[in-house]
Enzyme design. Structure first.
Site: not given
Length: 164
Positions: A84, A111
């Site tokens: 991510e 993330c």
């Protein structure tokens, strides 16, 4: 007026397409245990960026550790960047406000912070095997507070084979 259309009816949906791209991206990861991929999509269903879990540019996949156990400096967790974060950092177009991220594994708390700060408003995830861990519980708490929707990907059993 007669409709003239002989188009295929068995084409894949947008969700299948973008989650497929996330899974294909995950196949680039050299992590022997967990391969994760992410695909960021704009409001117009255009792919903006992709990422997979791995080491930062300039950090050799052969010289940094991939192991999960051992001394803290001798395992992957201090070095690897998640898919991510890589997808967000790989984007060169400026603003991700209102974008959607497809990811093969539910994002961790670190993330989640990057997703929120980047302006992504929807996360479509496939696997949530760490749902009860503090990192994922914190992610969901932050997503809820920031108005980021997280939606489980709905598999339909379709198999897609690519012969390379």
């Amino acid at each position: 007026m007669v409709a003239v259309s002989d188009k295929r009816e068995d084409y894949i949906s947008w969700d299948e397409y973008f989650m497929g791209v996330a899974y294909l991206s995950a196949m680039r990861s050299k992590d022997p245990n967990t391969q994760v991929g992410a695909c960021i999509v704009g409001k117009d269903n255009r792919i903006l960026s992709m990422g997979y879990n791995g080491f930062p540019n300039g950090c050799s996949d052969d010289e940094f550790p991939w192991g999960k156990q051992g001394l803290e400096l001798d395992i992957k967790y201090l070095y690897a960047a998640h898919s991510e974060l890589n997808a967000i950092l790989n984007y060169r177009g400026g603003n991700l406000e209102g974008a959607k991220m497809y990811v093969t594994l539910f994002p961790c708390n670190e993330c989640a912070k990057a997703i929120i700060q980047s302006g992504i408003k929807t996360v479509v995830y496939d696997c949530d095997k760490y749902a009860s861990t503090p990192a994922v519980v914190a992610s969901k708490k932050m997503f809820d507070a920031a108005g980021v929707k997280y939606i489980p990907y709905r598999k339909n059993g379709r198999k897609i084979e690519i012969d390379l």
